[in-house]
Design an enzyme around this catalytic site. Structure first.
Site, PDB file in Angstrom:
ATOM      1  N   ASP A   1       0.621  -1.451  -0.171  1.00  0.00           N
ATOM      2  CA  ASP A   1       0.016  -0.104  -0.464  1.00  0.00           C
ATOM      3  C   ASP A   1       0.960   1.081  -0.156  1.00  0.00           C
ATOM      4  O   ASP A   1       0.520   2.538  -0.491  1.00  0.00           O
ATOM      5  CB  ASP A   1      -1.507  -0.045   1.284  1.00  0.00           C
ATOM      6  CG  ASP A   1      -1.967  -1.292   1.015  1.00  0.00           C
ATOM      7  OD1 ASP A   1      -2.593  -1.525   0.445  1.00  0.00           O
ATOM      8  OD2 ASP A   1      -2.320  -1.080   1.791  1.00  0.00           O
TER       9      ASP A   1
ATOM     10  N   ALA B   1      -6.924   2.980   7.817  1.00  0.00           N
ATOM     11  CA  ALA B   1      -5.756   3.180   7.542  1.00  0.00           C
ATOM     12  C   ALA B   1      -5.411   3.238   9.069  1.00  0.00           C
ATOM     13  O   ALA B   1      -5.988   3.299  10.120  1.00  0.00           O
ATOM     14  CB  ALA B   1      -4.823   4.712   6.409  1.00  0.00           C
TER      15      ALA B   1
ATOM     16  N   LYS C   1      -8.419   3.710  11.177  1.00  0.00           N
ATOM     17  CA  LYS C   1      -8.906   3.336  12.558  1.00  0.00           C
ATOM     18  C   LYS C   1      -7.704   3.096  13.618  1.00  0.00           C
ATOM     19  O   LYS C   1      -9.030   2.587  14.401  1.00  0.00           O
ATOM     20  CB  LYS C   1      -9.028   2.581  11.241  1.00  0.00           C
ATOM     21  CG  LYS C   1      -9.876   1.026  11.961  1.00  0.00           C
ATOM     22  CD  LYS C   1     -10.390  -0.024  10.917  1.00  0.00           C
ATOM     23  CE  LYS C   1     -10.891  -1.482  11.203  1.00  0.00           C
ATOM     24  NZ  LYS C   1     -10.177  -1.748  12.619  1.00  0.00           N
TER      25      LYS C   1
HETATM   26  P1  NAD Z   1       2.839   0.190   4.400  1.00  0.00           P
HETATM   27  O1  NAD Z   1       3.058   0.091   3.497  1.00  0.00           O
HETATM   28  O2  NAD Z   1       4.340  -0.181   5.381  1.00  0.00           O
HETATM   29  O3  NAD Z   1       1.990   0.925   5.315  1.00  0.00           O
HETATM   30  C1  NAD Z   1       1.443   0.662   6.464  1.00  0.00           C
HETATM   31  C2  NAD Z   1       0.506  -0.495   6.955  1.00  0.00           C
HETATM   32  O4  NAD Z   1      -0.539   0.326   6.475  1.00  0.00           O
HETATM   33  C3  NAD Z   1       0.407  -2.147   6.071  1.00  0.00           C
HETATM   34  O5  NAD Z   1      -0.039  -2.285   6.767  1.00  0.00           O
HETATM   35  C4  NAD Z   1      -0.867  -1.232   5.309  1.00  0.00           C
HETATM   36  O6  NAD Z   1      -1.580  -2.331   4.412  1.00  0.00           O
HETATM   37  C5  NAD Z   1      -1.317  -0.350   5.702  1.00  0.00           C
HETATM   38  N1  NAD Z   1      -2.396   0.659   5.305  1.00  0.00           N
HETATM   39  C6  NAD Z   1      -1.862   1.702   4.162  1.00  0.00           C
HETATM   40  N2  NAD Z   1      -3.096   2.106   3.729  1.00  0.00           N
HETATM   41  C7  NAD Z   1      -4.020   1.199   4.055  1.00  0.00           C
HETATM   42  C8  NAD Z   1      -5.318   1.639   4.167  1.00  0.00           C
HETATM   43  N3  NAD Z   1      -5.766   2.559   3.305  1.00  0.00           N
HETATM   44  N4  NAD Z   1      -5.890   0.841   4.195  1.00  0.00           N
HETATM   45  C9  NAD Z   1      -5.709  -0.144   5.596  1.00  0.00           C
HETATM   46  N5  NAD Z   1      -4.359  -0.772   5.746  1.00  0.00           N
HETATM   47  C10 NAD Z   1      -3.569   0.882   5.090  1.00  0.00           C
HETATM   48  O7  NAD Z   1       3.363   1.877   3.795  1.00  0.00           O
HETATM   49  P2  NAD Z   1       3.982   3.552   4.828  1.00  0.00           P
HETATM   50  O8  NAD Z   1       3.971   4.400   3.702  1.00  0.00           O
HETATM   51  O9  NAD Z   1       3.943   3.379   6.047  1.00  0.00           O
HETATM   52  O10 NAD Z   1       1.807   3.411   4.853  1.00  0.00           O
HETATM   53  C11 NAD Z   1       1.892   5.014   5.052  1.00  0.00           C
HETATM   54  C12 NAD Z   1       0.315   4.609   5.930  1.00  0.00           C
HETATM   55  O11 NAD Z   1       0.172   3.564   6.779  1.00  0.00           O
HETATM   56  C13 NAD Z   1      -0.211   5.778   5.927  1.00  0.00           C
HETATM   57  O12 NAD Z   1      -1.251   6.982   5.325  1.00  0.00           O
HETATM   58  C14 NAD Z   1      -0.996   6.222   7.380  1.00  0.00           C
HETATM   59  O13 NAD Z   1      -2.840   5.597   6.529  1.00  0.00           O
HETATM   60  C15 NAD Z   1      -0.656   5.077   8.084  1.00  0.00           C
HETATM   61  N6  NAD Z   1      -0.223   5.023   9.677  1.00  0.00           N
HETATM   62  C16 NAD Z   1      -0.703   3.971  10.359  1.00  0.00           C
HETATM   63  C17 NAD Z   1       0.093   4.776  11.417  1.00  0.00           C
HETATM   64  C18 NAD Z   1      -1.167   3.554  13.023  1.00  0.00           C
HETATM   65  O14 NAD Z   1      -2.237   3.271  12.305  1.00  0.00           O
HETATM   66  N7  NAD Z   1      -1.101   4.484  13.889  1.00  0.00           N
HETATM   67  C19 NAD Z   1       0.733   5.810  11.653  1.00  0.00           C
HETATM   68  C20 NAD Z   1       1.133   6.348  10.691  1.00  0.00           C
HETATM   69  C21 NAD Z   1       1.543   6.285   9.415  1.00  0.00           C
END
Ligand code: NAD
Length: 266
Positions: free
Chosen positions: A51, A164, A167
């Site tokens: 993603d 993401a 949630k």
């Molecule tokens: P990544 O591919 O490592 O993503 C991290 C996780 O987030 C993976 O499991 C991915 O599948 C999931 N993810 C990303 N977009 C999603 C969506 N729309 N619905 C469900 N799951 C989703 O890549 P990354 O670069 O670290 O991802 C960036 C995203 O991580 C940000 O846009 C943000 O939404 C998310 N994030 C989450 C947290 C948290 O949950 N505490 C904190 C910071 C960022």
């Protein structure tokens, strides 16, 4: 779908994907597609990875709304933006040739800082305090001052971003067919002196959200658009709205957003 023939692959250089990618390129070329080296020449842009790679792919190719995006997983797991497996090229070809694809449209959020530059995102915009002190933000919906937020920060997500970061802080999961933005709080302070709504809220596509940063040493907040940091200093005002633009992605007919929700979380 079948009249779109120029495909661009976006991926991080890695030897492990090359065998499968070469196979995919051969099979796709045999089926009448041209693989192009410049995303500008493509009418299909395929991201290979997870993603996070898909988010980067859309960003690097400038959130085009005149082409189709596809997410191809390079692991044995599908994810929210990746509907196809790189190691199952035949299934992908079969889906293209037999027209088993559907197009899904994802809303895009636009973030404008200090009336200056604007940035787009398809998951979320997040803003957090950069110092050990409560962050104060005046929150407006259009011209209405809704609340003065005190706490760690806010997340403003699209429906596709609702599964993401949103949630993780107990925001609602929103069907992407609803064009809207959701606002969720990060650690709000609520007592007799300070009050916020305290629950996530969802605004319709005609609303603009404005955040005014109080000048109390917090003018350099940590801000992110999807998985990219925004390094803007002296932040005073942030306007957030839906652009009206939709990112079109290809999905298999039997793989709706709610199939993904079930597959991922239940
Ligand atoms: P990544 O591919 O490592 O993503 C991290 C996780 O987030 C993976 O499991 C991915 O599948 C999931 N993810 C990303 N977009 C999603 C969506 N729309 N619905 C469900 N799951 C989703 O890549 P990354 O670069 O670290 O991802 C960036 C995203 O991580 C940000 O846009 C943000 O939404 C998310 N994030 C989450 C947290 C948290 O949950 N505490 C904190 C910071 C960022």
């Amino acid at each position: 779908m079948t009249d779109r023939k120029n495909i661009y692959f976006f991926y991080k250089e890695s030897t492990s994907i090359h065998k499968n990618l070469d196979n995919l390129i051969n099979r796709i070329t045999e089926n009448g597609f041209n693989v192009v080296n410049d995303a500008q020449d493509a009418n299909i842009i395929a991201s290979i990875g997870g993603d996070g790679d898909f988010l980067q792919c859309v960003r690097r190719t400038r959130f085009r709304d005149d082409c189709l995006y596809a997410g191809i997983s390079n692991t044995n797991q599908l994810s929210f933006y990746c509907d196809f497996y790189l190691d199952n090229v035949e299934k992908m070809i079969e889906a293209i040739v037999e027209n088993q694809m559907k197009v899904r449209r994802y809303p895009v959020i636009e973030v404008t800082i200090n009336d200056g530059p604007s940035y787009e995102c398809i998951n979320e915009f997040s803003i957090q305090s950069a110092i050990v002190k409560t962050f104060i933000l005046d929150v407006y919906i259009n011209n209405l001052h809704l609340e003065t937020f005190r706490g760690d920060g806010l997340i403003i997500s699209t429906p596709t971003g609702s599964t993401a970061y949103n949630k993780s802080v107990h925001g609602a999961v929103v069907d992407p067919k609803l064009t809207c933005m959701q606002i969720t709080e990060l650690g709000s302070l609520n007592n007799n002196q300070y009050r916020t709504l305290g629950s996530p809220f969802i605004v319709s596509e005609d609303k603009t959200l404005t955040l005014k940063v109080a000048k109390e040493g917090n003018e350099h907040p940590i801000m992110a658009i999807d998985n990219e940091a925004l390094s803007v200093r002296q932040v005073e005002k942030i306007q957030i709205k839906l652009t009206g633009k939709k990112i079109k992605t290809i999905k298999l007919k039997d793989n709706t957003f709610w199939h993904k929700v079930k597959r991922t979380f239940l």
